[in-house]
Each structure stands twice: as C-alpha cells, then as structure tokens.
Design a protein around this motif. Structure first.
Motif, mmCIF file in Angstrom:
data_model
loop_
_atom_site.group_PDB
_atom_site.id
_atom_site.type_symbol
_atom_site.label_atom_id
_atom_site.label_comp_id
_atom_site.label_asym_id
_atom_site.label_seq_id
_atom_site.Cartn_x
_atom_site.Cartn_y
_atom_site.Cartn_z
ATOM 1 N N ALA A 1 0.830 -1.196 0.000
ATOM 2 C CA ALA A 1 0.000 0.000 0.000
ATOM 3 C C ALA A 1 0.866 1.247 0.000
ATOM 4 N N VAL A 2 0.514 2.202 -0.879
ATOM 5 C CA VAL A 2 1.229 3.476 -0.950
ATOM 6 C C VAL A 2 0.238 4.593 -0.660
ATOM 7 N N ASP A 3 0.554 5.419 0.340
ATOM 8 C CA ASP A 3 -0.279 6.586 0.610
ATOM 9 C C ASP A 3 0.101 7.671 -0.389
ATOM 10 N N PHE A 4 -0.764 7.852 -1.397
ATOM 11 C CA PHE A 4 -0.477 8.810 -2.475
ATOM 12 C C PHE A 4 -0.416 10.243 -1.951
ATOM 13 N N ASP A 5 -1.044 10.504 -0.808
ATOM 14 C CA ASP A 5 -1.021 11.871 -0.288
ATOM 15 C C ASP A 5 0.263 12.171 0.477
ATOM 16 N N ILE A 6 1.092 11.128 0.714
ATOM 17 C CA ILE A 6 2.381 11.301 1.396
ATOM 18 C C ILE A 6 3.533 11.149 0.397
ATOM 19 N N CYS A 7 3.387 10.249 -0.580
ATOM 20 C CA CYS A 7 4.447 10.004 -1.578
ATOM 21 C C CYS A 7 4.844 11.311 -2.250
ATOM 22 N N LEU A 8 6.171 11.578 -2.277
ATOM 23 C CA LEU A 8 6.651 12.768 -2.978
ATOM 24 C C LEU A 8 7.569 12.405 -4.133
ATOM 25 N N ALA A 9 7.383 11.185 -4.643
ATOM 26 C CA ALA A 9 8.068 10.746 -5.861
ATOM 27 C C ALA A 9 9.583 10.629 -5.688
ATOM 28 N N ASP A 10 10.004 10.199 -4.507
ATOM 29 C CA ASP A 10 11.438 9.974 -4.262
ATOM 30 C C ASP A 10 12.025 8.946 -5.231
ATOM 31 N N GLY A 11 11.286 7.857 -5.472
ATOM 32 C CA GLY A 11 11.706 6.862 -6.458
ATOM 33 C C GLY A 11 12.529 5.709 -5.910
ATOM 34 N N ALA A 12 12.913 5.754 -4.638
ATOM 35 C CA ALA A 12 13.725 4.673 -4.065
ATOM 36 C C ALA A 12 13.007 3.329 -4.143
ATOM 37 N N CYS A 13 11.705 3.339 -3.976
ATOM 38 C CA CYS A 13 10.951 2.076 -4.027
ATOM 39 C C CYS A 13 11.049 1.449 -5.420
ATOM 40 N N LEU A 14 10.903 2.271 -6.464
ATOM 41 C CA LEU A 14 11.024 1.734 -7.831
ATOM 42 C C LEU A 14 12.415 1.195 -8.095
ATOM 43 N N GLU A 15 13.440 1.923 -7.621
ATOM 44 C CA GLU A 15 14.818 1.511 -7.868
ATOM 45 C C GLU A 15 15.164 0.233 -7.121
ATOM 46 N N ASP A 16 14.678 0.094 -5.899
ATOM 47 C CA ASP A 16 15.162 -0.973 -5.025
ATOM 48 C C ASP A 16 14.313 -2.237 -5.012
ATOM 49 N N CYS A 17 13.053 -2.165 -5.402
ATOM 50 C CA CYS A 17 12.217 -3.368 -5.340
ATOM 51 C C CYS A 17 12.792 -4.438 -6.274
ATOM 52 N N PRO A 18 13.139 -5.620 -5.725
ATOM 53 C CA PRO A 18 13.771 -6.657 -6.532
ATOM 54 C C PRO A 18 12.842 -7.297 -7.564
ATOM 55 N N VAL A 19 11.547 -7.118 -7.410
ATOM 56 C CA VAL A 19 10.602 -7.754 -8.338
ATOM 57 C C VAL A 19 9.714 -6.736 -9.072
ATOM 58 N N ASP A 20 10.127 -5.466 -9.057
ATOM 59 C CA ASP A 20 9.462 -4.413 -9.838
ATOM 60 C C ASP A 20 7.953 -4.329 -9.607
ATOM 61 N N VAL A 21 7.605 -4.198 -8.350
ATOM 62 C CA VAL A 21 6.192 -4.057 -7.994
ATOM 63 C C VAL A 21 5.622 -2.709 -8.440
ATOM 64 N N PHE A 22 6.472 -1.669 -8.438
ATOM 65 C CA PHE A 22 5.961 -0.297 -8.611
ATOM 66 C C PHE A 22 6.087 0.226 -10.039
ATOM 67 N N THR A 23 5.129 1.085 -10.414
ATOM 68 C CA THR A 23 5.108 1.746 -11.710
ATOM 69 C C THR A 23 4.762 3.218 -11.477
ATOM 70 N N TRP A 24 5.427 4.138 -12.161
ATOM 71 C CA TRP A 24 5.048 5.552 -12.049
ATOM 72 C C TRP A 24 3.695 5.784 -12.693
ATOM 73 N N VAL A 25 2.849 6.558 -12.022
ATOM 74 C CA VAL A 25 1.607 7.024 -12.629
ATOM 75 C C VAL A 25 1.529 8.543 -12.456
ATOM 76 N N ASP A 26 0.850 9.198 -13.380
ATOM 77 C CA ASP A 26 0.729 10.656 -13.348
ATOM 78 C C ASP A 26 -0.355 11.099 -12.381
ATOM 79 N N THR A 27 -0.022 12.094 -11.566
ATOM 80 C CA THR A 27 -0.992 12.673 -10.631
ATOM 81 C C THR A 27 -0.895 14.198 -10.713
#
Ligand code: SF4
Ligand code: F3S
Length: 103
Positions: free
Chosen positions: A39-65
């Motif tokens: 779960a990602v709280d979209f109202d807290i996420c500030l697009a740091d990107g560490a999760c996308l870089e570090d997730c070993p199985v590529d769970v995350f995808t950028w979406v436009d907000t």
C-alpha cells in the motif's frame, strides 16, 4: 506516515491501475491509499523513487498525478501480487508512505 490500520480505518472506494483505492479521494489534492498487500499513501508520496529503484521484483510503476500538492507522479503498486515481502521499499521510502502486510 501511512496508517498501517488503513483497512480498518478507511473504506475501499474503487480501483485504479488494477489496485484498490482506499479513500477519502478528492482529486487532485486527495488521492487516498493505493494497493492492499503493498500500500502506498499517495497523499504522502513525494516521488522519491527509491521504491522503484530498489524493489527486486518491480512491484511499482510511475503514474501521473497532475496538480497533487506533493508530486505530479506517484509509485503505484501495480504488481503487488509479485511482492516477496523483503520490506526494502518500506525501509527506503524517506517519508514512510509504504506499508507492506505479509499477512
Ligand atoms: Fe518490492 Fe520488497 Fe517492497 Fe515487496 S516488500 S514491494 S518485494 S521492495
Ligand atoms: Fe514515493 Fe516513497 Fe516510493 S516517496 S516514490 S513511495 S520511495
């Protein structure tokens, strides 16, 4: 930080990009929590990107907000079903926007 009890404290209001959205949602300012197992709280996420870089199985995808006060892209847990519960994303997010519930 994201509320780890969001499933109790919030209501599921729909789906986006194949993941559940937990309200309240009032775009563009309030986008809710996206995902359930991951779960990602979209109202807290500030697009740091560490999760996308570090997730070993590529769970995350950028979406436009566009016009969200924190950032105009967010990390959507589109492949949360692939998560191996390594907890890396939870550790690296600088604003504690992510909750992973191995349940
Ligand atoms: Fe990816 Fe690990 Fe986070 Fe799961 S817990 S989304 S596998 S970084
Ligand atoms: Fe957002 Fe945190 Fe990832 S700020 S992009 S959820 S590392």
């Amino acid at each position: 930080a994201i509320d780890p009890q969001f499933e109790t404290n919030r209501e599921k209001v729909g789906e986006e990009n194949g993941v559940a959205v937990w309200g309240p949602v009032e775009p563009p300012e309030k986008l809710g929590i996206h995902g359930t197992h991951v779960a990602v709280d979209f109202d807290i996420c500030l697009a740091d990107g560490a999760c996308l870089e570090d997730c070993p199985v590529d769970v995350f995808t950028w979406v436009d907000t566009p016009d969200h006060p924190e950032s105009d892209i967010k990390a959507e847990p589109t492949h949360e079903d692939q998560c191996i519960d390594c907890m890396l994303c939870v550790d690296v997010c600088p604003v504690d926007a992510i909750d992973v519930d191995p349940g």
